[in-house]
Design an enzyme around this catalytic site. Structure first.
Site, short mmCIF file in Angstrom:
data_model
loop_
_atom_site.label_atom_id
_atom_site.label_comp_id
_atom_site.label_asym_id
_atom_site.label_seq_id
_atom_site.Cartn_x
_atom_site.Cartn_y
_atom_site.Cartn_z
N SER A 1 0.84 -1.20 -0.11
CA SER A 1 0.10 -0.16 0.16
C SER A 1 0.81 1.35 0.08
O SER A 1 1.93 1.20 0.49
CB SER A 1 -0.95 -0.08 1.32
OG SER A 1 -1.50 1.31 1.48
N LYS B 1 2.17 -3.85 6.74
CA LYS B 1 2.42 -3.77 5.10
C LYS B 1 4.03 -3.53 5.02
O LYS B 1 4.67 -4.37 4.15
CB LYS B 1 1.75 -2.44 4.33
CG LYS B 1 0.36 -2.86 4.12
CD LYS B 1 0.11 -4.17 3.21
CE LYS B 1 -1.48 -4.76 3.43
NZ LYS B 1 -1.66 -6.00 2.66
N TYR C 1 -1.79 -1.67 10.81
CA TYR C 1 -2.37 -2.04 9.39
C TYR C 1 -1.04 -1.71 8.58
O TYR C 1 -0.63 -2.54 7.88
CB TYR C 1 -3.57 -1.40 9.11
CG TYR C 1 -3.57 -1.52 7.67
CD1 TYR C 1 -3.97 -2.73 6.61
CD2 TYR C 1 -3.18 -0.34 6.90
CE1 TYR C 1 -3.92 -2.74 5.45
CE2 TYR C 1 -3.57 -0.20 5.50
CZ TYR C 1 -3.61 -1.50 4.83
OH TYR C 1 -3.60 -1.31 3.17
#
Ligand code: UD1
Length: 337
Positions: free
Chosen positions: A125, A154, A150
């Protein structure tokens, strides 16, 4: 050629399964249905004429992952989408995110290192860039400390893949998505948010349909043209096609480095108010909205420099913001009818 797509019934996963099948790949989709529905398989079949092989597996179950690869030892490539992705939920329940996003990745890679050759595409992302200093964002922009668990999963995921590729047969592509929106033009598959949508476009389509009273625009006092945040909204079908191109690059051994990173965006930034205006134009609906305070953790602006993906992958986003919004609106109407 058999390709494993984890999270294959999810939003980006299902669109990627369609594009892979359109290119003649045999697809095995793994999904635990935690954020998707089994009916997605019918949507894929309606579009492509074929259902992928489906395995309901939770990738946190290490022995299930091992058994999967015993059964499907002919998998030539893996596109790994399966992960949790709600920023706010990750702040509230970080261990769920570390367990789901990191353990699953580790178990998959452990099995792939046993294979003679493995090609791995990772769903990353633009969140790894945080608030980048320069716009548009190039792949060599520095990775900033993550502002949510989150985002951290990544970044850690990318690092794990780089470390493992150095000492194994794994070749990998890290794809850093900007903001995926839209649905397949057939409206047979699309985004299925559970509960109140956190992302802008599903909130807009649900509001236009009357499921939500109004959209809250998170802040209009940012240093941008109209004061609202800027993002790069990429059509999910364009995004799905980029995965197929990246996979083909690995299968044809065209990658000079074991791990390559690409931004996937359109290169164009749009403000929240521009998205609302574009939605009203393509849908003919008036969208009720109000301006509220800023949302914690939002960056002011994030849009991609897509030169590397355009030149090296030979891929370019073809569809516009309007295409994305029109297809999302068509999908919203279809699932509510
Ligand atoms: C962020 C991450 C993205 C990540 C995604 C996971 C960045 C730049 N992007 O997306 O990498 O994959 O979270 O969910 O860090 N907005 C409203 N009202 C709403 C919802 C959103 O005004 O009800 C605004 C937001 O303030 C933002 C824009 O719409 O400016 C897009 O928001 P959203 O769809 O949630 O995506 P990001 O936060 O950009």
């Amino acid at each position: 050629m058999k390709i494993l797509v984890t999270g294959g019934l999810g939003f980006i996963g299902s669109h990627t399964v369609v594009e892979l099948q359109n290119e003649g790949f045999e697809v095995v989709a793994i999904d635990n249905l935690s954020n998707s529905s089994i009916e997605v398989l019918d949507g894929i079949e309606k579009i492509t004429g074929k259902k992928p092989i489906f395995e309901n597996i939770d990738l946190r179950d290490k022995s299930a992952v091992q058994n999967f690869f015993k059964k499907h030892s002919d998998v030539l490539g893996v596109i790994h989408f399966a992960a949790s992705k709600a920023v706010g939920e990750s702040v509230e329940n970080p261990l769920l995110y570390y367990e789901n996003n990191i353990n699953s990745l580790v178990y998959l890679l452990q099995e792939l290192t046993i294979l003679p050759q493995a090609n791995f595409i990772f769903s990353s992302s633009c969140t790894v860039y945080g608030q980048a200093e320069k716009m548009p964002i190039t792949e060599d922009a520095s990775v900033q400390p993550a502002n949510s668990p989150y985002g951290n999963t990544k970044q850690i995921g990318e690092e794990i893949i780089i470390d493992v590729a150095k000492v194994s047969n794994i070749n990998a592509v890290l794809l850093r998505y900007f903001n995926p929106i839209g649905a397949h033009s057939s409206a047979e598959i699309g985004e299925l948010p559970i509960g109140i949508p956190q992302n802008l476009v599903p909130f807009i389509t649900q509001t236009a349909f009357g499921l939500r009273k109004e959209l809250s625009v998170y802040g209009n006092d940012y240093p941008t043209l109209d004061g609202t945040c800027i993002r790069d909204y990429i059509h999910v079908v364009d995004l799905a096609k980029a995965h197929v191109v990246a996979l083909q690059r690995l299968l044809k051994k065209q990658n000079p480095e074991k791990v390559e990173t690409f931004n996937l965006g359109t290169g164009k930034g749009s403000s929240v108010l521009e998205v609302i205006n574009a939605f009203e134009k393509v849908s003919g609906q008036k969208l009720p909205y109000k301006i509220v305070g800023r949302r914690e953790g939002d960056v002011i602006s994030a849009y991609a420099n897509t030169d590397k993906a355009n030149e090296v992958l030979g891929w370019k986003a073809e569809l516009s913001l309007e295409d994305g919004l029109a297809s999302a609106w068509k999908w919203e109407q279809k699932i509510r009818s």
